[in-house]
Design a protein around this motif. Structure first.
Motif, PDB file in Angstrom:
ATOM      1  N   LEU A  93      20.822  58.545 -14.716  1.00 35.46           N
ATOM      2  CA  LEU A  93      22.001  57.775 -14.432  1.00 35.46           C
ATOM      3  C   LEU A  93      23.403  58.665 -14.819  1.00 35.46           C
ATOM      4  O   LEU A  93      23.133  59.262 -15.946  1.00 35.46           O
ATOM      5  CB  LEU A  93      22.285  56.594 -15.260  1.00 35.46           C
ATOM      6  N   LEU A  94      24.254  58.714 -13.982  1.00 36.45           N
ATOM      7  CA  LEU A  94      25.364  59.609 -14.178  1.00 36.45           C
ATOM      8  C   LEU A  94      26.112  58.881 -15.033  1.00 36.45           C
ATOM      9  O   LEU A  94      26.301  57.529 -15.257  1.00 36.45           O
ATOM     10  CB  LEU A  94      26.234  59.772 -12.853  1.00 36.45           C
ATOM     11  N   ARG A  95      26.408  59.578 -16.300  1.00 35.65           N
ATOM     12  CA  ARG A  95      27.039  59.105 -17.577  1.00 35.65           C
ATOM     13  C   ARG A  95      28.739  58.418 -17.069  1.00 35.65           C
ATOM     14  O   ARG A  95      29.289  58.845 -16.193  1.00 35.65           O
ATOM     15  CB  ARG A  95      27.226  60.105 -18.594  1.00 35.65           C
ATOM     16  N   SER A  96      29.073  57.396 -17.851  1.00 38.80           N
ATOM     17  CA  SER A  96      30.146  56.781 -17.615  1.00 38.80           C
ATOM     18  C   SER A  96      31.452  57.555 -18.054  1.00 38.80           C
ATOM     19  O   SER A  96      32.620  57.081 -17.676  1.00 38.80           O
ATOM     20  CB  SER A  96      30.292  55.268 -18.219  1.00 38.80           C
ATOM     21  N   VAL A  97      31.222  58.669 -18.935  1.00 44.50           N
ATOM     22  CA  VAL A  97      32.514  59.411 -19.150  1.00 44.50           C
ATOM     23  C   VAL A  97      32.306  60.742 -18.197  1.00 44.50           C
ATOM     24  O   VAL A  97      31.216  61.575 -18.215  1.00 44.50           O
ATOM     25  CB  VAL A  97      32.427  60.107 -20.546  1.00 44.50           C
ATOM     26  N   LEU A  98      33.321  61.053 -17.446  1.00 46.04           N
ATOM     27  CA  LEU A  98      33.068  62.247 -16.599  1.00 46.04           C
ATOM     28  C   LEU A  98      34.220  63.311 -16.658  1.00 46.04           C
ATOM     29  O   LEU A  98      35.506  62.925 -16.933  1.00 46.04           O
ATOM     30  CB  LEU A  98      33.340  61.789 -15.121  1.00 46.04           C
ATOM     31  N   LYS A  99      33.434  64.258 -17.196  1.00 49.92           N
ATOM     32  CA  LYS A  99      34.614  65.696 -17.565  1.00 49.92           C
ATOM     33  C   LYS A  99      34.889  66.484 -16.387  1.00 49.92           C
ATOM     34  O   LYS A  99      34.074  67.053 -15.956  1.00 49.92           O
ATOM     35  CB  LYS A  99      34.035  66.506 -18.624  1.00 49.92           C
ATOM     36  N   VAL A 100      36.220  66.242 -15.972  1.00 53.75           N
ATOM     37  CA  VAL A 100      36.711  67.152 -14.872  1.00 53.75           C
ATOM     38  C   VAL A 100      38.134  67.651 -15.040  1.00 53.75           C
ATOM     39  O   VAL A 100      38.987  66.876 -15.611  1.00 53.75           O
ATOM     40  CB  VAL A 100      36.740  66.192 -13.609  1.00 53.75           C
ATOM     41  N   ARG A 101      38.319  68.870 -14.717  1.00 56.78           N
ATOM     42  CA  ARG A 101      39.552  69.390 -14.985  1.00 56.78           C
ATOM     43  C   ARG A 101      40.855  68.704 -14.123  1.00 56.78           C
ATOM     44  O   ARG A 101      40.710  68.341 -12.902  1.00 56.78           O
ATOM     45  CB  ARG A 101      39.453  70.815 -14.655  1.00 56.78           C
ATOM     46  N   SER A 102      41.881  68.599 -14.907  1.00 56.76           N
ATOM     47  CA  SER A 102      43.113  67.881 -14.240  1.00 56.76           C
ATOM     48  C   SER A 102      43.459  68.959 -13.209  1.00 56.76           C
ATOM     49  O   SER A 102      43.195  70.091 -13.318  1.00 56.76           O
ATOM     50  CB  SER A 102      43.978  67.388 -15.238  1.00 56.76           C
ATOM     51  N   MET A 103      44.504  68.536 -12.429  1.00 59.92           N
ATOM     52  CA  MET A 103      45.247  69.215 -11.690  1.00 59.92           C
ATOM     53  C   MET A 103      46.416  70.025 -12.066  1.00 59.92           C
ATOM     54  O   MET A 103      47.297  70.673 -11.317  1.00 59.92           O
ATOM     55  CB  MET A 103      45.349  68.305 -10.264  1.00 59.92           C
ATOM     56  N   HIS A 104      46.650  70.213 -13.415  1.00 59.93           N
ATOM     57  CA  HIS A 104      47.707  70.786 -13.915  1.00 59.93           C
ATOM     58  C   HIS A 104      47.759  71.967 -13.366  1.00 59.93           C
ATOM     59  O   HIS A 104      47.120  72.794 -13.698  1.00 59.93           O
ATOM     60  CB  HIS A 104      47.617  70.685 -15.528  1.00 59.93           C
ATOM     61  N   GLY A 105      49.091  72.420 -13.130  1.00 66.34           N
ATOM     62  CA  GLY A 105      49.471  73.544 -12.304  1.00 66.34           C
ATOM     63  C   GLY A 105      49.280  74.015 -11.082  1.00 66.34           C
ATOM     64  O   GLY A 105      49.416  75.029 -10.293  1.00 66.34           O
ATOM     65  N   ARG A 106      48.352  72.883 -10.482  1.00 61.85           N
ATOM     66  CA  ARG A 106      48.041  73.079  -8.924  1.00 61.85           C
ATOM     67  C   ARG A 106      48.517  71.937  -8.273  1.00 61.85           C
ATOM     68  O   ARG A 106      47.995  71.871  -7.082  1.00 61.85           O
ATOM     69  CB  ARG A 106      46.402  73.204  -8.999  1.00 61.85           C
ATOM     70  N   ALA A 107      48.979  70.835  -8.878  1.00 57.64           N
ATOM     71  CA  ALA A 107      49.227  69.573  -8.215  1.00 57.64           C
ATOM     72  C   ALA A 107      50.412  69.729  -7.318  1.00 57.64           C
ATOM     73  O   ALA A 107      51.283  70.300  -7.565  1.00 57.64           O
ATOM     74  CB  ALA A 107      49.297  68.449  -9.029  1.00 57.64           C
TER      75      ALA A 107
END
Length: 252
Positions: free
Chosen positions: A167-181
C-alpha cells in the motif's frame, strides 16, 4: 457560460470567476473535486476563505480531496458538515515556510479525502507502490483484496509479501514548487496525481474550484482524465491558459 480556456479534445475547460457563482451555473456532476482553497491563515489579500464553498462542492461530486492545514480544518470544521471524512494524507516537502521563530518549521501540508453517500459505491483504486522487498513483514499486498467499509474490521489477510507491492504510504515526499511556481501555493504534479488517480476513474471528470495556475487540470490531462477549473484571479487564468496551451502539440 463561456470558458476562459478550453481544449475540447482533452476535455479540459477553465472558467474565470468566483466558484460560488460559476459552479452552480455549470450544473455538473463530476467524479471528484480536487482543490487547494485559501487557508485564511495570513493577512494577504487573496488568502480569504470563500464561505460556503464546501457545501457547493458537495453538489458537484460525491468525492473530494482538499488540501489544508490542521488550523484551517479545525477553524472551518462546520463548513464540511455535508461531507464524511475518509482519510488524510501528509505531503512532506523538501522545504517549508513558517511565520513564527519559536515553533517547529512546518514542512508539510495535509490533504483530506471526503465523501458523501455510500463509500462502497465510490470509485477508489487501491493505492500501491513497489516496495523493493519480498516476503514477510510489510512486503506486499494482494491487489484482489475485497472492498470493505473504510471504518470496518481489518481484513484477516491484507499483506502476503509475495509480489513486492505494498500500500502507498500516507506520507508522500514530493519536492515543492519553490522557485518554479506560477502561483504562490502551487502544488506539484507529484502530489496531485496519486490523489487524482485514486479517486477519479480513467476518463472521469475532476473539478478544481480554486484552479490557480492549472496544476490540477494539467495532472488530469496527463493521467487521462477530464477536468474543469475555476479561478477568480485573471492573472492566474492567463498563466493556466498558457500552461495548458503549451501541452497541446500540433503534429499535423
Amino acid at each position: 457560460m463561456e470558458p476562459y480556456f478550453e481544449d475540447r479534445d482533452a476535455g479540459i475547460a477553465l472558467y474565470l470567476g468566483d466558484m460560488r457563482e460559476v459552479l452552480p451555473a455549470l450544473d455538473l456532476q463530476a467524479d471528484l473535486v480536487l482543490t487547494d482553497p485559501p487557508y485564511a491563515e495570513t493577512s494577504l489579500a487573496w488568502d480569504r476563505w470563500p464561505k460556503g464553498w464546501p457545501t457547493l462542492a458537495a453538489t458537484a461530486a460525491l468525492s473530494m480531496w482538499c488540501f489544508g492545514s490542521m488550523r484551517m480544518f479545525l477553524q472551518q470544521r462546520d463548513e464540511f458538515a455535508d461531507w464524511k471524512l475518509s482519510q488524510d494524507v501528509v505531503w512532506e516537502k523538501h522545504n517549508g515556510s513558517g511565520f513564527a521563530s519559536d515553533r517547529f518549521k512546518r514542512v508539510h501540508e495535509i490533504a483530506t479525502h471526503w465523501y458523501t453517500g455510500d463509500w462502497r459505491g465510490l470509485h477508489h483504486d487501491v493505492p500501491t507502490e513497489r516496495s523493493g522487498r519480498r516476503g514477510g513483514g510489510e512486503g506486499g499486498m494482494r491487489a484482489t483484496t475485497t472492498a470493505r467499509e473504510h471504518t470496518g474490521a481489518i481484513g484477516s489477510k491484507t499483506w502476503d509479501g509475495s509480489d513486492g507491492v505494498r500500500l502507498l504510504r500516507s506520507v508522500l515526499k514530493v519536492r515543492s514548487m519553490h522557485g518554479r511556481a506560477l502561483h504562490p501555493t502551487e502544488k506539484p504534479l507529484g502530489i496531485l496525481t496519486p490523489l487524482l488517480t485514486y479517486a477519479c476513474p480513467p476518463g472521469g471528470l475532476v473539478v478544481d474550484p480554486f484552479a490557480g495556475s492549472g496544476s490540477t487540470l494539467d495532472a488530469a490531462r496527463q493521467s487521462g482524465r477530464r477536468a474543469i477549473g475555476i479561478e477568480a484571479d485573471e492573472r492566474y487564468c492567463e498563466d493556466a491558459a498558457r500552461r495548458l496551451s503549451a501541452l497541446v502539440l500540433d503534429i499535423a
